[in-house]
Design an enzyme around this catalytic site. Structure first.
Site, mmCIF file in Angstrom:
data_model
loop_
_atom_site.group_PDB
_atom_site.id
_atom_site.type_symbol
_atom_site.label_atom_id
_atom_site.label_comp_id
_atom_site.label_asym_id
_atom_site.label_seq_id
_atom_site.Cartn_x
_atom_site.Cartn_y
_atom_site.Cartn_z
ATOM 1 C CG ASP A 1 44.317 52.185 -0.030
ATOM 2 O OD1 ASP A 1 44.037 51.786 -1.229
ATOM 3 O OD2 ASP A 1 44.222 51.907 1.005
ATOM 4 C CG ASN B 1 51.675 50.253 -12.736
ATOM 5 O OD1 ASN B 1 52.014 49.281 -13.708
ATOM 6 N ND2 ASN B 1 52.274 50.351 -11.851
ATOM 7 C CB ALA B 2 47.689 50.760 -8.697
ATOM 8 N N GLY B 3 48.282 47.596 -9.131
ATOM 9 C CA GLY B 3 47.797 45.935 -9.295
ATOM 10 C C GLY B 3 48.178 45.124 -8.067
ATOM 11 C CB SER C 1 47.908 40.514 -17.215
ATOM 12 O OG SER C 1 48.536 39.167 -17.161
ATOM 13 C CE1 TYR D 1 47.098 40.697 -11.680
ATOM 14 C CE2 TYR D 1 47.511 39.094 -13.400
ATOM 15 C CZ TYR D 1 47.816 40.095 -12.847
ATOM 16 O OH TYR D 1 48.474 41.334 -13.574
ATOM 17 C CB ALA E 1 38.275 37.084 -13.095
ATOM 18 C CE LYS F 1 45.882 43.719 -13.861
ATOM 19 N NZ LYS F 1 46.162 44.960 -13.863
#
Length: 269
Positions: free
Chosen positions: A65, A92-94, A145, A158, A160, A162
Site C-alpha cells: 500500500d 502507475n498506482a492511482g 492523465s 482528480y 488537481a 494529476k
C-alpha cells in the site's frame, strides 16, 4: 517472445495487479525485463507475476500500500535483495474522484492525493538510491492523465492531483538530469480499465457510460514502454486528449465553453 529491448533490466511497477499497470508488466516482460510488481490485491498481483514469468523473466510480487511508509520501505528492501538495483520505476498506482468541487468531501480529496501524489513521491524518494546504482540511463516514469493538463467539470479533484504530479515531474526532471536519471511523464486519455469501478464519487453523484472511444490498457502500455525506450520527456495519449491539451493552450476561452459540453452528464438523486 517479442523483441528484447529491455533484456536484463529491472522494472518496478506500482498498481500492477490490473489495468494499465498489469498491461505494462506484460509488455516489459515480453521485451526481456525482470519485474517488481507492487499493489494491494495479493491474489491478482500473484496472477500478474505468473503471467510475466510465463514470458521467461523473473517477477517479484510485493503486496504494498503506497500510502504506508513501512510498506514502501519493505518494497524497496525486497527489490534490492532480489535484484540489487533498479533501472525503471513506473509510478502507475492511482485513484479517481468524480463529482463537483462542492460535492466531494475533504476526506475523499485527501485520499485521492494520498495515492496519486504523496504515494508517488513516497515511492520515488525510496527508490532513488536503487535507481542511482543503474545511472546513467535509469528512468522514472510518472503516469498522469490528460486531466492533469486541463481540468474538466466534475473531475476537478482528480485532475488537481494529476496536475500536481505534472509539476513535480518537471522539478524532478531538472533535479536528476545531471545524474543521468531521466524523468518521463505519460498522460493517458480515456482508457478501458477497472479504474472507474474503484473511483470515489461525491455523495449523490454517478457517471453514465462515456460516449467516447476509449484506449485499451494494452495500447497505453505499448505507448508507455515505447516512450521509456526513446526517453520521451512527455507523452499525451489518444487523439482527443492531444486535441484537448493543444486547444487549451491555444484558445483557452473557447475550450472553457467546449468543456461544459463534453463533460459527461451526471445524475444526482
Amino acid at each position: 517472445m517479442a523483441t528484447q529491448d529491455f533484456r536484463g533490466k529491472v522494472v518496478l511497477i506500482t498498481g500492477a495487479s490490473s489495468g494499465i499497470g498489469r498491461a505494462v508488466a506484460r509488455v516489459y516482460a515480453a521485451q526481456g525485463a525482470h519485474l517488481v510488481l507492487a499493489a494491494r490485491r495479493e491474489p491478482a498481483l500473484r496472477d500478474a507475476a505468473r503471467e510475466a514469468e510465463a514470458l521467461g523473466v523473473r517477477a517479484l510480487p510485493v503486496c504494498c500500500d503506497i500510502t504506508r511508509e513501512e510498506d514502501v520501505a519493505r518494497l524497496v528492501r525486497e527489490t534490492e535483495a532480489a535484484f540489487g538495483g533498479l533501472d525503471i520505476l513506473v509510478n502507475n498506482a492511482g485513484l479517481g474522484l468524480y463529482g463537483p468541487v462542492e460535492g466531494f468531501s475533504e476526506a475523499q480529496l485527501r485520499q485521492v492525493f494520498e495515492v496519486n501524489f504523496f504515494g508517488l513521491v513516497r515511492v520515488t524518494r525510496a527508490a532513488l538510491p536503487l535507481l542511482r546504482r543503474r545511472a546513467p540511463g535509469s528512468r522514472v516514469i510518472n503516469v498522469s492523465s490528460v486531466l492533469g493538463h486541463r481540468g474538466l467539470p466534475l473531475l476537478g479533484g482528480y485532475g488537481a492531483s494529476k496536475a500536481a504530479v505534472n509539476l513535480l515531474t518537471e522539478s524532478l526532471r531538472a533535479e536528476l538530469a545531471t545524474e543521468g536519471i531521466r524523468v518521463l511523464l505519460v498522460s493517458p486519455g480515456l482508457t478501458e480499465t477497472e479504474f472507474r469501478d474503484a473511483r470515489l464519487n461525491a455523495e449523490g453523484w454517478a457517471q453514465d457510460s462515456i460516449p467516447l472511444d476509449a484506449m485499451s490498457a494494452e495500447a497505453v502500455a505499448r505507448a508507455l514502454v515505447r516512450a521509456s525506450r526513446r526517453g520521451n520527456r512527455e507523452t499525451v495519449l489518444t487523439l482527443p486528449g492531444r486535441v484537448m491539451v493543444l486547444a487549451n493552450r491555444l484558445v483557452p476561452g473557447l475550450f472553457d465553453r467546449v468543456a461544459r459540453r463534453i463533460a459527461n452528464p451526471a445524475r444526482r438523486p
